[in-house]
Design a protein around this motif. Structure first.
Motif, mmCIF file in Angstrom:
data_model
loop_
_atom_site.group_PDB
_atom_site.id
_atom_site.type_symbol
_atom_site.label_atom_id
_atom_site.label_comp_id
_atom_site.label_asym_id
_atom_site.label_seq_id
_atom_site.Cartn_x
_atom_site.Cartn_y
_atom_site.Cartn_z
ATOM 1 N N UNK A 182 0.957 -1.236 0.148
ATOM 2 C CA UNK A 182 -0.167 -0.010 0.068
ATOM 3 C C UNK A 182 0.734 1.207 -0.037
ATOM 4 N N UNK A 183 0.474 2.387 -0.608
ATOM 5 C CA UNK A 183 1.043 3.617 -0.513
ATOM 6 C C UNK A 183 0.244 4.763 -0.307
ATOM 7 N N UNK A 184 0.693 5.889 0.265
ATOM 8 C CA UNK A 184 -0.261 7.060 0.432
ATOM 9 C C UNK A 184 0.257 8.185 -0.197
ATOM 10 N N UNK A 185 -0.684 8.989 -0.712
ATOM 11 C CA UNK A 185 0.024 10.355 -1.016
ATOM 12 C C UNK A 185 -1.291 11.365 -0.841
ATOM 13 N N UNK A 186 -1.013 12.575 -0.828
ATOM 14 C CA UNK A 186 -1.952 13.568 -0.696
ATOM 15 C C UNK A 186 -1.623 14.728 -2.177
ATOM 16 N N UNK A 187 -2.714 15.159 -2.422
ATOM 17 C CA UNK A 187 -2.641 16.498 -3.534
ATOM 18 C C UNK A 187 -3.190 17.685 -2.918
ATOM 19 N N UNK A 188 -2.313 18.934 -2.989
ATOM 20 C CA UNK A 188 -2.908 19.971 -2.443
ATOM 21 C C UNK A 188 -3.852 20.727 -3.550
ATOM 22 N N UNK A 189 -4.809 21.147 -3.245
ATOM 23 C CA UNK A 189 -5.956 21.937 -4.083
ATOM 24 C C UNK A 189 -5.519 23.194 -4.409
ATOM 25 N N UNK A 190 -5.504 23.687 -5.614
ATOM 26 C CA UNK A 190 -5.360 24.772 -6.049
ATOM 27 C C UNK A 190 -6.327 25.938 -5.539
ATOM 28 N N UNK A 191 -5.951 27.042 -5.708
ATOM 29 C CA UNK A 191 -6.828 28.117 -5.078
ATOM 30 C C UNK A 191 -7.945 28.219 -5.980
ATOM 31 N N UNK A 192 -7.920 28.345 -7.198
ATOM 32 C CA UNK A 192 -8.998 28.588 -8.004
ATOM 33 C C UNK A 192 -9.458 27.477 -8.942
ATOM 34 N N UNK A 193 -8.880 26.364 -8.732
ATOM 35 C CA UNK A 193 -9.320 24.981 -9.518
ATOM 36 C C UNK A 193 -9.764 24.071 -8.423
ATOM 37 N N UNK A 194 -10.809 23.671 -8.180
ATOM 38 C CA UNK A 194 -11.094 22.539 -7.031
ATOM 39 C C UNK A 194 -10.628 21.346 -7.721
ATOM 40 N N UNK A 195 -10.391 20.210 -6.713
ATOM 41 C CA UNK A 195 -9.997 18.881 -7.014
ATOM 42 C C UNK A 195 -11.091 18.144 -7.095
ATOM 43 N N UNK A 196 -11.513 17.417 -8.212
ATOM 44 C CA UNK A 196 -12.462 16.323 -8.033
ATOM 45 C C UNK A 196 -11.849 14.859 -8.016
ATOM 46 N N UNK A 197 -12.422 14.089 -7.187
ATOM 47 C CA UNK A 197 -11.726 12.601 -7.288
ATOM 48 C C UNK A 197 -12.983 11.638 -7.101
ATOM 49 N N UNK A 198 -12.948 10.587 -8.008
ATOM 50 C CA UNK A 198 -13.734 9.507 -7.765
ATOM 51 C C UNK A 198 -12.988 8.360 -7.477
ATOM 52 N N UNK A 199 -13.555 7.497 -6.546
ATOM 53 C CA UNK A 199 -12.586 6.485 -6.367
ATOM 54 C C UNK A 199 -13.497 5.159 -5.945
ATOM 55 N N UNK A 200 -13.480 3.729 -6.530
ATOM 56 C CA UNK A 200 -12.559 3.550 -7.608
ATOM 57 C C UNK A 200 -12.948 4.182 -8.860
ATOM 58 N N UNK A 201 -12.192 3.921 -10.126
ATOM 59 C CA UNK A 201 -12.238 4.267 -11.373
ATOM 60 C C UNK A 201 -13.554 3.831 -11.909
ATOM 61 N N UNK A 202 -14.910 3.950 -11.327
ATOM 62 C CA UNK A 202 -15.999 3.699 -12.083
ATOM 63 C C UNK A 202 -16.747 4.736 -13.028
ATOM 64 N N UNK A 203 -16.340 5.996 -12.777
ATOM 65 C CA UNK A 203 -17.014 7.160 -13.371
ATOM 66 C C UNK A 203 -16.230 7.480 -14.899
ATOM 67 N N UNK A 204 -17.181 7.171 -15.995
ATOM 68 C CA UNK A 204 -16.507 7.309 -17.304
ATOM 69 C C UNK A 204 -15.924 8.984 -17.401
ATOM 70 N N UNK A 205 -14.794 8.784 -18.027
ATOM 71 C CA UNK A 205 -13.989 10.259 -18.161
ATOM 72 C C UNK A 205 -15.006 11.145 -18.557
#
Length: 275
Positions: free
Chosen positions: A141-164
């Motif tokens: 297992x591994x872990x990571x975090x990504x900081x959100x940008x001030x003007x651009x929100x970060x959207x994440x779905x897990x697992x990869x079930x939502x079509x691009x």
């Protein structure tokens, strides 16, 4: 398999997770076990986590298993390290070996006296940084975090079930909502609708949902003095959790909560019955 959506913006972070538990048999058939299982953990009003994968670990519900490790560490960073290490050790053994499992995180990171910055991240044996979701699992297992940008929100779905294409369309809608001041209720509704649209054709995804909302203005500067407030609607400037029902269930459910080394679980609120 649970589907989790997270949104990390400069003013608020949101996590929506479905609550279905299903069992995949060796012949490929799927057995529905439960539609009301909690997958979410709220940590110190600073972060919210939800899992997708196995519903029980070491004879404990996975939300409590996660909460116990977070409660035993002094901060979230150490908690994520412990989760990663313990999951790697556990999933080397049968019957866990080779099973996909991920914990999705979103929340706030404060560097000293600085204003908090939103982040999102994963603890996973399925995701590889720079390459994305794999069809096979890793032994580590591994872990990571990504900081959100001030003007651009970060959207994440897990697992990869939502079509691009669907994810891109949703992101554009969320940007339009943000441009009008980010109505959080509308953002939650859009993410919930996307999860429920996947549930229409994926039987492992449910329509009963848990929502956690952590506004930037409510991030504590020190030890948490009060728990989040559960309500039927989002309350501005107050950490909020609530369940979204697709069946008209009048019972409100809550996530497992970690606060000051303590764990609160099994939250339910019912209407007061008339005499």
């Amino acid at each position: 398999m649970t589907l989790i959506g997270t949104l990390a913006s400069s003013s608020v972070v949101v996590q929506v997770s479905d609550r279905r538990i299903s069992l995949l048999h060796s012949d490929g058939s799927i057995e529905l076990r439960d539609d009301l299982t909690n997958k979410a953990v709220l940590y110190e009003n600073r972060a919210t986590l939800a899992f997708t994968g196995l519903a029980e670990l070491e004879n404990e519900t996975t939300d409590l298993w996660i909460a116990q490790r977070l409660a035993s560490t002094p901060n979230l960073n150490d908690g994520l390290e412990k989760l990663t290490s313990d999951l790697t050790t556990l999933f080397r053994r049968r019957p866990y070996r080779g099973q996909p499992h991920s914990i999705v995180i979103t929340g706030w990171k404060r560097n000293g006296p600085d204003e908090p910055t939103a982040f999102s991240g994963l603890v996973s044996n399925q995701f590889e940084i720079g390459k994305g979701w794999r069809h096979t699992t890793s032994t580590e297992f591994d872990w990571f975090v990504q900081m959100a940008q001030e003007d651009l929100p970060t959207l994440v779905f897990a697992p990869d079930l939502v079509p691009r294409r669907a994810a891109r369309t949703l992101y554009r809608k969320l940007l339009r909502v943000k441009s009008r001041g980010l109505n959080v209720a509308n953002a939650v509704g859009l993410i919930a609708d996307e999860i429920r649209s996947i549930a229409e054709y994926r039987s492992t995804v449910g329509r009963e949902l848990m929502v956690s909302v952590l506004p930037r203005s409510a991030v504590p500067r020190g030890p948490v003095a009060e728990m989040s407030v559960m309500s039927g609607r989002i309350t501005p400037d107050v950490p909020t959790f609530y369940s979204l029902t697709a069946t008209g269930d009048e019972v409100h459910y809550g996530p497992t909560i970690v606060m000051n080394g303590m764990i609160v679980s099994g939250f339910q609120a019912r209407p007061i019955a008339d005499d």
